[in-house]
Design a protein around this motif. Structure first.
Motif, PDB file in Angstrom:
ATOM      1  N   MET A  34       4.153 -11.709   1.258  1.00  0.00           N
ATOM      2  CA  MET A  34       3.858 -12.073  -0.128  1.00  0.00           C
ATOM      3  C   MET A  34       2.909 -11.059  -0.774  1.00  0.00           C
ATOM      4  O   MET A  34       3.094 -10.661  -1.921  1.00  0.00           O
ATOM      5  CB  MET A  34       3.233 -13.475  -0.186  1.00  0.00           C
ATOM      6  CG  MET A  34       4.199 -14.591   0.102  1.00  0.00           C
ATOM      7  SD  MET A  34       5.496 -14.728  -1.131  1.00  0.00           S
ATOM      8  CE  MET A  34       6.913 -14.178  -0.191  1.00  0.00           C
ATOM      9  N   VAL A  35       1.901 -10.620  -0.024  1.00  0.00           N
ATOM     10  CA  VAL A  35       0.959  -9.624  -0.554  1.00  0.00           C
ATOM     11  C   VAL A  35       1.678  -8.311  -0.832  1.00  0.00           C
ATOM     12  O   VAL A  35       1.463  -7.678  -1.875  1.00  0.00           O
ATOM     13  CB  VAL A  35      -0.216  -9.420   0.426  1.00  0.00           C
ATOM     14  CG1 VAL A  35      -1.067  -8.229   0.011  1.00  0.00           C
ATOM     15  CG2 VAL A  35      -1.053 -10.682   0.496  1.00  0.00           C
ATOM     16  N   MET A  36       2.556  -7.886   0.068  1.00  0.00           N
ATOM     17  CA  MET A  36       3.280  -6.639  -0.131  1.00  0.00           C
ATOM     18  C   MET A  36       4.237  -6.728  -1.310  1.00  0.00           C
ATOM     19  O   MET A  36       4.376  -5.765  -2.074  1.00  0.00           O
ATOM     20  CB  MET A  36       4.065  -6.273   1.143  1.00  0.00           C
ATOM     21  CG  MET A  36       3.187  -5.826   2.286  1.00  0.00           C
ATOM     22  SD  MET A  36       2.288  -4.314   1.915  1.00  0.00           S
ATOM     23  CE  MET A  36       0.629  -4.932   1.797  1.00  0.00           C
ATOM     24  N   ILE A  37       4.892  -7.866  -1.483  1.00  0.00           N
ATOM     25  CA  ILE A  37       5.793  -8.039  -2.626  1.00  0.00           C
ATOM     26  C   ILE A  37       4.995  -7.976  -3.925  1.00  0.00           C
ATOM     27  O   ILE A  37       5.426  -7.362  -4.896  1.00  0.00           O
ATOM     28  CB  ILE A  37       6.574  -9.365  -2.496  1.00  0.00           C
ATOM     29  CG1 ILE A  37       7.621  -9.243  -1.396  1.00  0.00           C
ATOM     30  CG2 ILE A  37       7.230  -9.746  -3.823  1.00  0.00           C
ATOM     31  CD1 ILE A  37       8.351 -10.524  -1.102  1.00  0.00           C
ATOM     32  N   PHE A  38       3.816  -8.604  -3.945  1.00  0.00           N
ATOM     33  CA  PHE A  38       2.989  -8.585  -5.151  1.00  0.00           C
ATOM     34  C   PHE A  38       2.536  -7.165  -5.482  1.00  0.00           C
ATOM     35  O   PHE A  38       2.579  -6.733  -6.631  1.00  0.00           O
ATOM     36  CB  PHE A  38       1.778  -9.501  -4.946  1.00  0.00           C
ATOM     37  CG  PHE A  38       0.859  -9.550  -6.127  1.00  0.00           C
ATOM     38  CD1 PHE A  38       1.220 -10.228  -7.275  1.00  0.00           C
ATOM     39  CD2 PHE A  38      -0.366  -8.908  -6.077  1.00  0.00           C
ATOM     40  CE1 PHE A  38       0.373 -10.263  -8.370  1.00  0.00           C
ATOM     41  CE2 PHE A  38      -1.220  -8.937  -7.169  1.00  0.00           C
ATOM     42  CZ  PHE A  38      -0.849  -9.618  -8.322  1.00  0.00           C
ATOM     43  N   ARG A  39       2.122  -6.418  -4.462  1.00  0.00           N
ATOM     44  CA  ARG A  39       1.666  -5.046  -4.704  1.00  0.00           C
ATOM     45  C   ARG A  39       2.811  -4.151  -5.148  1.00  0.00           C
ATOM     46  O   ARG A  39       2.644  -3.305  -6.030  1.00  0.00           O
ATOM     47  CB  ARG A  39       1.022  -4.475  -3.439  1.00  0.00           C
ATOM     48  CG  ARG A  39      -0.323  -5.110  -3.123  1.00  0.00           C
ATOM     49  CD  ARG A  39      -0.988  -4.424  -1.958  1.00  0.00           C
ATOM     50  NE  ARG A  39      -1.297  -3.040  -2.294  1.00  0.00           N
ATOM     51  CZ  ARG A  39      -1.717  -2.132  -1.435  1.00  0.00           C
ATOM     52  NH1 ARG A  39      -1.901  -2.466  -0.182  1.00  0.00           N
ATOM     53  NH2 ARG A  39      -1.975  -0.908  -1.810  1.00  0.00           N
ATOM     54  N   CYS A  40       3.989  -4.320  -4.561  1.00  0.00           N
ATOM     55  CA  CYS A  40       5.135  -3.500  -4.955  1.00  0.00           C
ATOM     56  C   CYS A  40       5.587  -3.844  -6.372  1.00  0.00           C
ATOM     57  O   CYS A  40       5.988  -2.959  -7.127  1.00  0.00           O
ATOM     58  CB  CYS A  40       6.284  -3.684  -3.970  1.00  0.00           C
ATOM     59  SG  CYS A  40       5.995  -2.883  -2.381  1.00  0.00           S
TER      60      CYS A  40
END
Length: 52
Positions: A26-32
């Motif tokens: 979820m954190v990686m999707i938000f950052r991307c």
């Protein structure tokens, strides 16, 4: 006591691993998504040294 002995430690570790993996995803999707929305503002600090 039989109900407590049915709890598997490996199953608990597996569930914890899946939860942490889900949070990381979820954190990686938000950052991307933030990077795709505004790539110049997000990558400004990384591209600044290469310009000089």
């Amino acid at each position: 006591m039989d109900e407590f002995s049915s709890v598997d430690v490996d199953k608990g570790f597996a569930i914890a691993f899946v939860v942490l993996l889900f949070l990381f995803l979820m954190v990686m999707i938000f950052r991307c998504a933030k990077l795709v929305k505004n790539p110049y503002k997000a990558s400004f600090t990384t591209t600044e040294p290469s310009l000089s």
